[in-house]
Design a protein around this motif. Structure first.
Motif, PDB file in Angstrom:
ATOM      1  N   ARG A 162     -26.629  35.631  37.205  1.00 48.26           N
ATOM      2  CA  ARG A 162     -26.670  34.506  36.254  1.00 48.26           C
ATOM      3  C   ARG A 162     -26.630  33.166  36.983  1.00 48.26           C
ATOM      4  O   ARG A 162     -26.992  32.136  36.427  1.00 48.26           O
ATOM      5  N   PHE A 190     -23.583  29.859  43.446  1.00 38.44           N
ATOM      6  CA  PHE A 190     -22.982  28.535  43.594  1.00 38.44           C
ATOM      7  C   PHE A 190     -22.500  28.343  45.023  1.00 38.44           C
ATOM      8  O   PHE A 190     -21.941  29.259  45.628  1.00 38.44           O
ATOM      9  N   PHE A 194     -17.918  21.152  44.274  1.00 37.63           N
ATOM     10  CA  PHE A 194     -19.230  21.693  43.933  1.00 37.63           C
ATOM     11  C   PHE A 194     -20.338  21.040  44.751  1.00 37.63           C
ATOM     12  O   PHE A 194     -20.376  19.820  44.915  1.00 37.63           O
ATOM     13  N   THR A 251     -26.022  24.692  42.485  1.00 42.60           N
ATOM     14  CA  THR A 251     -26.206  25.896  41.692  1.00 42.60           C
ATOM     15  C   THR A 251     -27.659  26.335  41.817  1.00 42.60           C
ATOM     16  O   THR A 251     -28.567  25.511  41.698  1.00 42.60           O
ATOM     17  N   TYR A 260     -30.368  29.442  40.385  1.00 46.50           N
ATOM     18  CA  TYR A 260     -30.439  30.424  39.310  1.00 46.50           C
ATOM     19  C   TYR A 260     -31.465  31.519  39.540  1.00 46.50           C
ATOM     20  O   TYR A 260     -31.319  32.622  39.000  1.00 46.50           O
ATOM     21  N   VAL A 291     -22.188  34.701  39.751  1.00 42.56           N
ATOM     22  CA  VAL A 291     -21.824  35.156  38.415  1.00 42.56           C
ATOM     23  C   VAL A 291     -22.843  36.206  38.004  1.00 42.56           C
ATOM     24  O   VAL A 291     -24.038  35.967  38.051  1.00 42.56           O
ATOM     25  N   GLY A 351     -21.236  37.497  32.908  1.00 41.43           N
ATOM     26  CA  GLY A 351     -20.979  36.074  32.745  1.00 41.43           C
ATOM     27  C   GLY A 351     -19.513  35.779  32.555  1.00 41.43           C
ATOM     28  O   GLY A 351     -18.667  36.288  33.264  1.00 41.43           O
ATOM     29  N   GLY A 352     -19.220  34.966  31.574  1.00 43.38           N
ATOM     30  CA  GLY A 352     -17.836  34.667  31.242  1.00 43.38           C
ATOM     31  C   GLY A 352     -17.139  33.794  32.247  1.00 43.38           C
ATOM     32  O   GLY A 352     -15.932  33.587  32.158  1.00 43.38           O
ATOM     33  N   GLY A 353     -17.887  33.280  33.194  1.00 43.70           N
ATOM     34  CA  GLY A 353     -17.259  32.403  34.162  1.00 43.70           C
ATOM     35  C   GLY A 353     -16.467  33.116  35.222  1.00 43.70           C
ATOM     36  O   GLY A 353     -15.702  32.503  35.955  1.00 43.70           O
ATOM     37  N   LYS A 354     -16.629  34.438  35.308  1.00 44.36           N
ATOM     38  CA  LYS A 354     -15.884  35.193  36.314  1.00 44.36           C
ATOM     39  C   LYS A 354     -16.665  35.109  37.620  1.00 44.36           C
ATOM     40  O   LYS A 354     -17.476  35.964  37.935  1.00 44.36           O
ATOM     41  N   PHE A 355     -16.394  34.062  38.374  1.00 45.77           N
ATOM     42  CA  PHE A 355     -17.074  33.848  39.635  1.00 45.77           C
ATOM     43  C   PHE A 355     -16.517  34.801  40.685  1.00 45.77           C
ATOM     44  O   PHE A 355     -15.300  34.935  40.823  1.00 45.77           O
ATOM     45  N   PHE A 367     -16.249  35.140  44.555  1.00 47.07           N
ATOM     46  CA  PHE A 367     -16.400  34.315  45.745  1.00 47.07           C
ATOM     47  C   PHE A 367     -16.455  35.156  47.005  1.00 47.07           C
ATOM     48  O   PHE A 367     -15.815  36.204  47.114  1.00 47.07           O
TER      49      PHE A 367
END
Lengths: 114, 111
Positions: free
Chosen positions: B31, B34, B46, B49, B51, B91, B95-99, B101
């Motif tokens: 998704r 970053f 940051f 990004t 995609y 991601v 999704g859900g913002g669960k990056f 790293f």
């Protein structure tokens, strides 16, 4: 301020003590995230809110960790009965929308448990 | 489980000596990928990004590229102020913002 604000920046807790870490996200940001970062490692996901709803708490390491965001803005991460292994930097981040959108981090709260 | 691997772990460069950092990932249905920069005692800042494969982004001396399995962060003619740890995150489809790293690449640029 314009960025994500976290407090306290530094906290020393005695083992067994409860701690509360506060996060004030960027104004208008819907999503809020908590991450834990150990020294020399990348951040590890803890939990995620969309507005006041906690949508994912799969990263919380134990039931001693609890997060809330009751009014969909400020969030608090609470750690009960702290242990030495809880020593880490706790990072809060926020984003305008969910799911794949850029997240912006605060400076972190450095927790040392002695 | 999704994995993100960054290499090298550490990189020491002379000022002006261009180089590249690698971020390889195993996730289906990416998704977003970053790049962040982290200075000691600070939160991640940051940078970019990306995609989709083939996408490129540039900012000053930094350029990020993305393929289906990896991303590169190219540092052109670095300056000492580019010294930092560079973090890559992905991601996945949930999704859900669960990056997720990587562990980061620590870059030191000497005058």
């Amino acid at each position: 301020g314009a960025g994500v604000s976290q407090s306290p920046r530094y906290k020393v807790a005695k083992r067994g003590q409860d701690v509360a870490l506060r996060c004030d996200p960027i104004s208008g940001h819907v999503s809020l995230f908590w991450y834990q970062q150990a020294l020399g490692q990348g951040p590890e996901f803890l939990t995620y809110f969309q507005n006041e709803a906690q949508l994912d708490k799969s990263g919380l390491p134990s039931d001693r960790f609890f997060a809330e965001r009751p009014e969909g803005s400020v969030s608090t991460l609470k750690i009960q009965r702290t242990q030495q292994e809880d020593s880490a930097v706790y990072l809060c981040a926020s984003s305008l929308v969910q799911s794949g959108n850029t997240i912006y981090f605060g400076e972190g709260s450095w927790l040392t448990v002695v | 489980e999704d994995q993100v691997t960054q290499s090298p772990e550490a990189l020491r460069l002379q000022e002006g000596e261009s180089s590249s950092l690698n971020c390889s990932y195993t996730v289906s249905g990416l998704r977003g990928l970053f790049w962040y920069r982290q200075d000691p005692g600070k939160g991640p800042e940051f940078l970019f990004t990306l995609y989709s494969a083939g996408e490129e982004k540039e900012k000053e001396r930094l350029k990020a590229t993305l393929t289906k399995k990896e991303s590169f962060l190219h540092i052109t003619a670095p300056k000492p102020e580019d010294s930092a740890t560079y973090l890559c995150a992905v991601v996945g489809p949930e999704g859900g913002g669960k990056f997720q790293f990587g562990a980061g690449t620590q870059v030191v640029v000497t005058p």
